[in-house]
Design an enzyme around this catalytic site. Structure first.
Site, PDB file in Angstrom:
ATOM      1  N   LYS A  61      15.362  -0.038   7.988  1.00 25.84           N
ATOM      2  CA  LYS A  61      14.629  -1.418   7.850  1.00 25.84           C
ATOM      3  C   LYS A  61      14.070  -0.726   6.302  1.00 25.84           C
ATOM      4  CE  LYS A  61       9.999  -2.870   8.818  1.00 25.84           C
ATOM      5  NZ  LYS A  61       9.223  -3.707   9.692  1.00 25.84           N
ATOM      6  N   ARG A 109       0.959  -1.280   0.195  1.00 20.87           N
ATOM      7  CA  ARG A 109      -0.059   0.020  -0.181  1.00 20.87           C
ATOM      8  C   ARG A 109       0.818   1.160   0.014  1.00 20.87           C
ATOM      9  NH1 ARG A 109      -1.459   1.206   5.997  1.00 20.87           N
ATOM     10  NH2 ARG A 109       0.359   0.369   7.178  1.00 20.87           N
ATOM     11  N   THR A 118      12.221   3.066   8.969  1.00 20.02           N
ATOM     12  CA  THR A 118      11.703   2.402   7.846  1.00 20.02           C
ATOM     13  C   THR A 118      11.969   3.115   6.400  1.00 20.02           C
ATOM     14  OG1 THR A 118      10.013   1.141   8.989  1.00 20.02           O
ATOM     15  CG2 THR A 118       9.834   1.365   6.581  1.00 20.02           C
ATOM     16  N   LYS A 140       2.586  -6.751  16.965  1.00 18.18           N
ATOM     17  CA  LYS A 140       2.121  -5.362  16.871  1.00 18.18           C
ATOM     18  C   LYS A 140       0.701  -5.710  17.383  1.00 18.18           C
ATOM     19  CE  LYS A 140       4.081  -4.632  12.389  1.00 18.18           C
ATOM     20  NZ  LYS A 140       3.972  -4.423  11.089  1.00 18.18           N
ATOM     21  N   ASP A 194       5.649 -11.689  10.109  1.00 21.12           N
ATOM     22  CA  ASP A 194       4.933 -10.434  10.557  1.00 21.12           C
ATOM     23  C   ASP A 194       3.514 -10.503  10.218  1.00 21.12           C
ATOM     24  OD1 ASP A 194       3.633  -7.845  11.291  1.00 21.12           O
ATOM     25  OD2 ASP A 194       4.961  -6.734   9.710  1.00 21.12           O
ATOM     26  N   LYS A 249      12.303  -1.660   2.929  1.00 19.36           N
ATOM     27  CA  LYS A 249      10.798  -2.017   2.197  1.00 19.36           C
ATOM     28  C   LYS A 249      11.421  -2.586   0.744  1.00 19.36           C
ATOM     29  CE  LYS A 249       7.737  -1.535   5.459  1.00 19.36           C
ATOM     30  NZ  LYS A 249       7.031  -2.601   6.108  1.00 19.36           N
ATOM     31  N   ASP A 255      12.211  -5.995   4.538  1.00 19.19           N
ATOM     32  CA  ASP A 255      10.868  -6.145   4.820  1.00 19.19           C
ATOM     33  C   ASP A 255      10.075  -6.345   3.396  1.00 19.19           C
ATOM     34  OD1 ASP A 255       7.976  -6.796   5.504  1.00 19.19           O
ATOM     35  OD2 ASP A 255       8.009  -5.227   6.978  1.00 19.19           O
ATOM     36  N   GLU A 269      12.112  -9.894   6.684  1.00 21.81           N
ATOM     37  CA  GLU A 269      10.726  -9.943   7.152  1.00 21.81           C
ATOM     38  C   GLU A 269       9.757 -10.380   6.204  1.00 21.81           C
ATOM     39  OE1 GLU A 269      10.096  -6.531   9.603  1.00 21.81           O
ATOM     40  OE2 GLU A 269       7.762  -7.059   9.595  1.00 21.81           O
TER      41      GLU A 269
HETATM   42 MG    MG Z   1       6.514  -5.906   8.391  1.00 22.06          MG
END
Ligand code: MG
Length: 324
Positions: free
Chosen positions: A160, A24, A135, A267, A243, A162, A190, A218
Site C-alpha cells: 500500500k 501526519r 504500507t 477500522k 476510509d 502512501k 492511499d 483509497e
Molecule cells: Mg487509509
C-alpha cells in the site's frame, strides 16, 4: 460474570521507521491499554491509539472518556448480557470512537473467555488465516523505491503506497515503484484525503494510461466530500476505497446508497469497536460491497481484535493490518 473495574495504562513503542502519510508523521506507537476486571477473575484486554488527525482523540481524551463516562456505567454490568452491556457502552458518551473500541474489544474478549470460544469463531468463523499488505510511507520517490524493494524482499506480496503529500510527484513515485518491484506485486495507493477531485481524476487517469496496474485508490478526497468521491469513482476505471469517509454504519449506508465507493475500509478505531464493525459488515453483505479490515498505528493487542473480525466474515476480502 460482572464487570468490577476498568483499568488503563500507557503503551509506547518506538517505530523502526517513521510512519508518514499525507496527514501526519509518527515516530512512536502510543496507546492506552484497557484491562477490564470481573468477579470471575477473568480479565478482558483492549487498546486504543490516539489518532488525532482522523478521530480527533488524544491519549488524555481516551483515558478521560473511559474513566469519566464509560467505567461508571459499565461497572456492575454482566458480560453475558452482551447486547445490554454494549448498548450501555454506546450511550455512555458521544463520539470518542477509539476509547469505545478499546472497551468494546475487551468486552468481546471477556465474552469469548466466558464461553471458551475464540472471538473470530463467535462472530462467524469464516477462515483462520488472512494476508496483510505492507504500507510504504510517503517520502522521496527513491526512498520509497528502496522501502518497496525491502518489503518485497521480506515476503510481502501486496504493497500500500502512501501518496497525496505532493501530488506533482505522486505519478513519478508510482512509476518508479512499479518498475522496481515488477508486475507480480499488488500495488494499491492511499492518498489519505490529499487530493482534490480534479487532481484525483487527472492523476488516476495518468496512472491508468501508463498501465501501472494500480489495484485501487483509497480515500482520494477529504473525508466529508462523499459527493466528490462519487464523481471521482464515475470518472476513473480504478476502484475507489473509502476510509476516512466511513466511520459509522450510517456513513457506510450513505456511501453505499450514493454508490460513492467500490470498497469500504473498516477500522475498529472509527467504528467504536467490533459491534459497529459488524453492523457495517451486515450492510456490506446485504449490498455485496467487499470490505477491507484496516488499522491505525496500533500494537498487536488491538490488531489481534481486528484480525479476529477479518477472519470471521467472508465480506472482508482484504486486510491492511501491518502496523505491528
Ligand atoms: Mg487509509
Amino acid at each position: 460474570m460482572k464487570i468490577t473495574a476498568i483499568r488503563t495504562g500507557l503503551l509506547s513503542i518506538p517505530l523502526r521507521k517513521p510512519f508518514k502519510t499525507a496527514l501526519r508523521t509518527l515516530e512512536r506507537q502510543s496507546s492506552i491499554v484497557v484491562a477490564i476486571d470481573t468477579d470471575a477473575g477473568k480479565v478482558g484486554w483492549g487498546e486504543a491509539p490516539p489518532t488525532g488527525a482522523v478521530t480527533g482523540e488524544s491519549l488524555g481524551s481516551i483515558r478521560g472518556a473511559i474513566h469519566e463516562f464509560i467505567a461508571p456505567r459499565l461497572i456492575g454490568q454482566e458480560v453475558e448480557n452482551l447486547e445490554v452491556t454494549l448498548d450501555t457502552l454506546d450511550r455512555a458518551v458521544l463520539k470518542n470512537t477509539s476509547a469505545k473500541a478499546a472497551v468494546d474489544m475487551a468486552i468481546y474478549d471477556l465474552f469469548g473467555k466466558r464461553f471458551g470460544v475464540p472471538v473470530y469463531r463467535l462472530l462467524g468463523g469464516a477462515r483462520t488465516k488472512t494476508e496483510t499488505d505492507l504500507t510504504i510511507s510517503v517520502n522521496s520517490p527513491d526512498e520509497m523505491v528502496a522501502d518497496a524493494r525491502e518489503a518485497v524482499g521480506r515476503g510481502f506480496r501486496i504493497l500500500k503506497i502512501k501518496v497525496g503529500r505532493e501530488p506533482a510527484t505522486d505519478i513519478e513515485r508510482l512509476r518508479k515503484i512499479r518498475e522496481a518491484v515488477g508486475a507480480g506485486v499488488v500495488i494499491r495507493v492511499d492518498a489519505n484525503q490529499g487530493w482534490n477531485a480534479r487532481e484525483a481524476v487527472r492523476i488516476m487517469r495518468t496512472l491508468e494510461a501508463a498501465h501501472l496496474g494500480i489495484e485501487l485508490v483509497e480515500q482520494p478526497l477529504p473525508a466529508h466530500d462523499v459527493e466528490g468521491m462519487k464523481h471521482v469513482r464515475d470518472a476513473i476505471e480504478t476502484p475507489v476505497l473509502a476510509d476516512e469517509s466511513v466511520f459509522s454504519p450510517l456513513d457506510a449506508a450513505k456511501i453505499i446508497a450514493m454508490k460513492a465507493a467500490d470498497y469500504l475500509n473498516i477500522k475498529l478505531m472509527k467504528t467504536g469497536g467490533l459491534r459497529g464493525a459488524l453492523r457495517i459488515c451486515a450492510l456490506a453483505e446485504t449490498n455485496n460491497i467487499e470490505c477491507f479490515m484496516g488499522c491505525m498505528i496500533e500494537s498487536k493487542l488491538s490488531v489481534t481484535a481486528a484480525a479476529h473480525l477479518a477472519c470471521a466474515r467472508n465480506i472482508i476480502t482484504r486486510t491492511d493490518l501491518d502496523s505491528p
